[in-house]
Scaffold this motif. Structure first.
Motif, PDB file in Angstrom:
ATOM      1  N   ILE A  76       0.856  -1.193   0.000  1.00  0.00           N
ATOM      2  CA  ILE A  76       0.000   0.000   0.000  1.00  0.00           C
ATOM      3  C   ILE A  76       0.890   1.240   0.000  1.00  0.00           C
ATOM      4  O   ILE A  76       1.685   1.441   0.920  1.00  0.00           O
ATOM      5  CB  ILE A  76      -0.935   0.031   1.221  1.00  0.00           C
ATOM      6  CG1 ILE A  76      -1.796  -1.240   1.275  1.00  0.00           C
ATOM      7  CG2 ILE A  76      -1.822   1.277   1.178  1.00  0.00           C
ATOM      8  CD1 ILE A  76      -2.695  -1.325   2.502  1.00  0.00           C
ATOM      9  N   ASP A  77       0.748   2.046  -1.031  1.00  0.00           N
ATOM     10  CA  ASP A  77       1.516   3.284  -1.139  1.00  0.00           C
ATOM     11  C   ASP A  77       0.573   4.481  -1.179  1.00  0.00           C
ATOM     12  O   ASP A  77      -0.634   4.343  -1.416  1.00  0.00           O
ATOM     13  CB  ASP A  77       2.369   3.274  -2.413  1.00  0.00           C
ATOM     14  CG  ASP A  77       3.505   2.270  -2.346  1.00  0.00           C
ATOM     15  OD1 ASP A  77       4.280   2.333  -1.380  1.00  0.00           O
ATOM     16  OD2 ASP A  77       3.611   1.421  -3.256  1.00  0.00           O
ATOM     17  N   GLY A  78       1.152   5.650  -0.987  1.00  0.00           N
ATOM     18  CA  GLY A  78       0.366   6.875  -1.084  1.00  0.00           C
ATOM     19  C   GLY A  78       1.085   8.031  -0.429  1.00  0.00           C
ATOM     20  O   GLY A  78       2.037   7.833   0.335  1.00  0.00           O
ATOM     21  N   SER A 125      -2.745  10.160   3.401  1.00  0.00           N
ATOM     22  CA  SER A 125      -3.712   9.538   2.489  1.00  0.00           C
ATOM     23  C   SER A 125      -4.487   8.426   3.184  1.00  0.00           C
ATOM     24  O   SER A 125      -5.451   7.898   2.633  1.00  0.00           O
ATOM     25  CB  SER A 125      -3.008   8.982   1.251  1.00  0.00           C
ATOM     26  OG  SER A 125      -2.014   8.038   1.613  1.00  0.00           O
ATOM     27  N   LYS A 170      -2.912   5.566   4.453  1.00  0.00           N
ATOM     28  CA  LYS A 170      -2.320   4.250   4.215  1.00  0.00           C
ATOM     29  C   LYS A 170      -1.928   3.506   5.488  1.00  0.00           C
ATOM     30  O   LYS A 170      -2.089   2.287   5.570  1.00  0.00           O
ATOM     31  CB  LYS A 170      -1.113   4.369   3.281  1.00  0.00           C
ATOM     32  CG  LYS A 170      -0.003   5.268   3.763  1.00  0.00           C
ATOM     33  CD  LYS A 170       1.073   5.424   2.703  1.00  0.00           C
ATOM     34  CE  LYS A 170       2.179   6.356   3.179  1.00  0.00           C
ATOM     35  NZ  LYS A 170       1.692   7.753   3.351  1.00  0.00           N
ATOM     36  N   THR A 171      -1.422   4.219   6.492  1.00  0.00           N
ATOM     37  CA  THR A 171      -0.985   3.536   7.711  1.00  0.00           C
ATOM     38  C   THR A 171      -2.172   2.978   8.485  1.00  0.00           C
ATOM     39  O   THR A 171      -2.171   1.810   8.897  1.00  0.00           O
ATOM     40  CB  THR A 171      -0.177   4.498   8.603  1.00  0.00           C
ATOM     41  OG1 THR A 171       0.951   4.980   7.869  1.00  0.00           O
ATOM     42  CG2 THR A 171       0.308   3.785   9.858  1.00  0.00           C
ATOM     43  N   GLY A 181      -3.718   0.186   6.340  1.00  0.00           N
ATOM     44  CA  GLY A 181      -2.841  -0.982   6.311  1.00  0.00           C
ATOM     45  C   GLY A 181      -2.879  -1.770   7.604  1.00  0.00           C
ATOM     46  O   GLY A 181      -2.913  -3.004   7.599  1.00  0.00           O
ATOM     47  N   ASP A 224       5.092  -0.409   8.603  1.00  0.00           N
ATOM     48  CA  ASP A 224       5.110   0.938   8.041  1.00  0.00           C
ATOM     49  C   ASP A 224       6.572   1.244   7.730  1.00  0.00           C
ATOM     50  O   ASP A 224       7.375   1.451   8.643  1.00  0.00           O
ATOM     51  CB  ASP A 224       4.539   1.927   9.060  1.00  0.00           C
ATOM     52  CG  ASP A 224       4.623   3.373   8.590  1.00  0.00           C
ATOM     53  OD1 ASP A 224       5.128   3.619   7.476  1.00  0.00           O
ATOM     54  OD2 ASP A 224       4.188   4.259   9.350  1.00  0.00           O
ATOM     55  N   VAL A 284       3.272  -0.787   4.095  1.00  0.00           N
ATOM     56  CA  VAL A 284       2.851   0.515   3.581  1.00  0.00           C
ATOM     57  C   VAL A 284       4.039   1.459   3.493  1.00  0.00           C
ATOM     58  O   VAL A 284       5.008   1.340   4.241  1.00  0.00           O
ATOM     59  CB  VAL A 284       1.749   1.147   4.464  1.00  0.00           C
ATOM     60  CG1 VAL A 284       0.587   0.191   4.654  1.00  0.00           C
ATOM     61  CG2 VAL A 284       2.295   1.588   5.812  1.00  0.00           C
ATOM     62  N   TYR A 339      -2.772   1.959  -4.263  1.00  0.00           N
ATOM     63  CA  TYR A 339      -2.264   3.327  -4.125  1.00  0.00           C
ATOM     64  C   TYR A 339      -3.414   4.193  -3.640  1.00  0.00           C
ATOM     65  O   TYR A 339      -4.431   4.337  -4.319  1.00  0.00           O
ATOM     66  CB  TYR A 339      -1.736   3.846  -5.462  1.00  0.00           C
ATOM     67  CG  TYR A 339      -1.056   5.199  -5.366  1.00  0.00           C
ATOM     68  CD1 TYR A 339       0.308   5.289  -5.108  1.00  0.00           C
ATOM     69  CD2 TYR A 339      -1.778   6.376  -5.535  1.00  0.00           C
ATOM     70  CE1 TYR A 339       0.941   6.523  -5.023  1.00  0.00           C
ATOM     71  CE2 TYR A 339      -1.157   7.612  -5.450  1.00  0.00           C
ATOM     72  CZ  TYR A 339       0.203   7.681  -5.193  1.00  0.00           C
ATOM     73  OH  TYR A 339       0.830   8.905  -5.100  1.00  0.00           O
ATOM     74  N   LEU A 340      -3.271   4.736  -2.435  1.00  0.00           N
ATOM     75  CA  LEU A 340      -4.302   5.595  -1.861  1.00  0.00           C
ATOM     76  C   LEU A 340      -3.968   7.048  -2.147  1.00  0.00           C
ATOM     77  O   LEU A 340      -2.820   7.470  -2.001  1.00  0.00           O
ATOM     78  CB  LEU A 340      -4.400   5.371  -0.347  1.00  0.00           C
ATOM     79  CG  LEU A 340      -4.692   3.946   0.123  1.00  0.00           C
ATOM     80  CD1 LEU A 340      -4.840   3.913   1.640  1.00  0.00           C
ATOM     81  CD2 LEU A 340      -5.930   3.377  -0.549  1.00  0.00           C
ATOM     82  N   THR A 350      -9.469   8.266  -1.479  1.00  0.00           N
ATOM     83  CA  THR A 350     -10.071   8.092  -0.151  1.00  0.00           C
ATOM     84  C   THR A 350     -10.835   9.326   0.332  1.00  0.00           C
ATOM     85  O   THR A 350     -11.309   9.349   1.465  1.00  0.00           O
ATOM     86  CB  THR A 350      -8.980   7.752   0.886  1.00  0.00           C
ATOM     87  OG1 THR A 350      -8.081   8.876   1.012  1.00  0.00           O
ATOM     88  CG2 THR A 350      -8.194   6.525   0.468  1.00  0.00           C
TER      89      THR A 350
END
Length: 230
Positions: free
Chosen positions: A18-20, A24, A26-27, A30, A43, A137, A154-155, A212
């Motif tokens: 999970i990226d972003g 965004s 992600k943490t 995730g 993370d 992430v 990708y968020l 998101t």
């Protein structure tokens, strides 16, 4: 991403990338996904903070990239389960409380730009990923670290939305800040992340992009969990 292929691969290689950009979601997302699947959670941003802490502890000068890279490469980073959370150890020491200190906060962006530091941490991240199912992430997980992850997400959200999220987080933590200041910080961080030579931030070609802005955390988590069941 070919979702039908994704469903086949998830049983073979249990990795979710999970990226972003900053704020965004992600943490938080995730961590929720990892709990739902009973997988480990990492993370990768914490590893850059850990490297920063290590460099500061060893009094390595910040204008010496070779020495900074060597200190990072020589460190042993492990992800272990601790109750319901996963803890990052550096040379066997739990330093989680040190990672949000002001000195680390003020230095991590400089350390994370050093090519040798990034290469050393990417190697450590891949070692951790090989040790079992994981949700990872960061900003280059799907594009660099876990290229073969069967689920890549990708968020994203507009800068103003992300700035407001970060601002409300700081209010809840009783930190003094203003929305305008946070907007400037978000904009600066976005420029650094997308403009750096080493591992710039962008969606992997096979990633599912999720905006998101109008979704709850549970909405996003459900979308990702659905990808693992196909």
């Amino acid at each position: 991403m070919n979702i039908s292929i994704c469903g086949t691969l998830i049983g073979m290689l249990k990795q979710i990338a999970i990226d972003g950009p900053v704020a965004s979601g992600k943490t938080t997302v995730g961590r929720c996904v990892s709990h739902a699947l009973s997988w480990r959670f990492l993370d990768t941003g914490l590893m850059y903070r850990a490297a920063t802490w290590l460099i500061l502890e060893k009094a390595v000068r910040l204008d010496q990239p070779k020495e900074m890279s060597a200190a990072t490469a020589q460190a042993n980073m492990e992800l272990i389960s601790h109750g319901e959370t996963d803890v990052l150890l550096v040379d066997g020491v739990n330093i989680m409380r040190e990672l949000r200190t002001l000195r680390v906060e003020e230095t991590v962006s400089h350390v994370s730009k050093v090519s040798g530091v990034r290469k050393a941490l990417i190697n450590q991240q891949r070692i951790i990923a090989r040790q079992g199912p994981i949700v990872m992430v960061g900003r280059d997980v799907g594009t660099v670290v876990l290229l073969n992850a069967p689920v890549k997400v990708y968020l994203e959200a507009p800068p103003d939305v992300r700035a407001f999220r970060r601002y409300t987080e700081r209010l809840s933590d009783k930190e003094n800040s203003t929305l305008e200041k946070v907007k400037l910080e978000i904009g600066n961080r976005d420029r650094i992340d997308s403009g750096r030579k080493e591992s710039p931030l962008y969606p992997a070609k096979d990633a599912i992009v999720i905006d998101t802005s109008s979704l709850t955390i549970n909405d996003v988590v459900r979308k990702i969990l659905e990808m693992t069941k196909l």
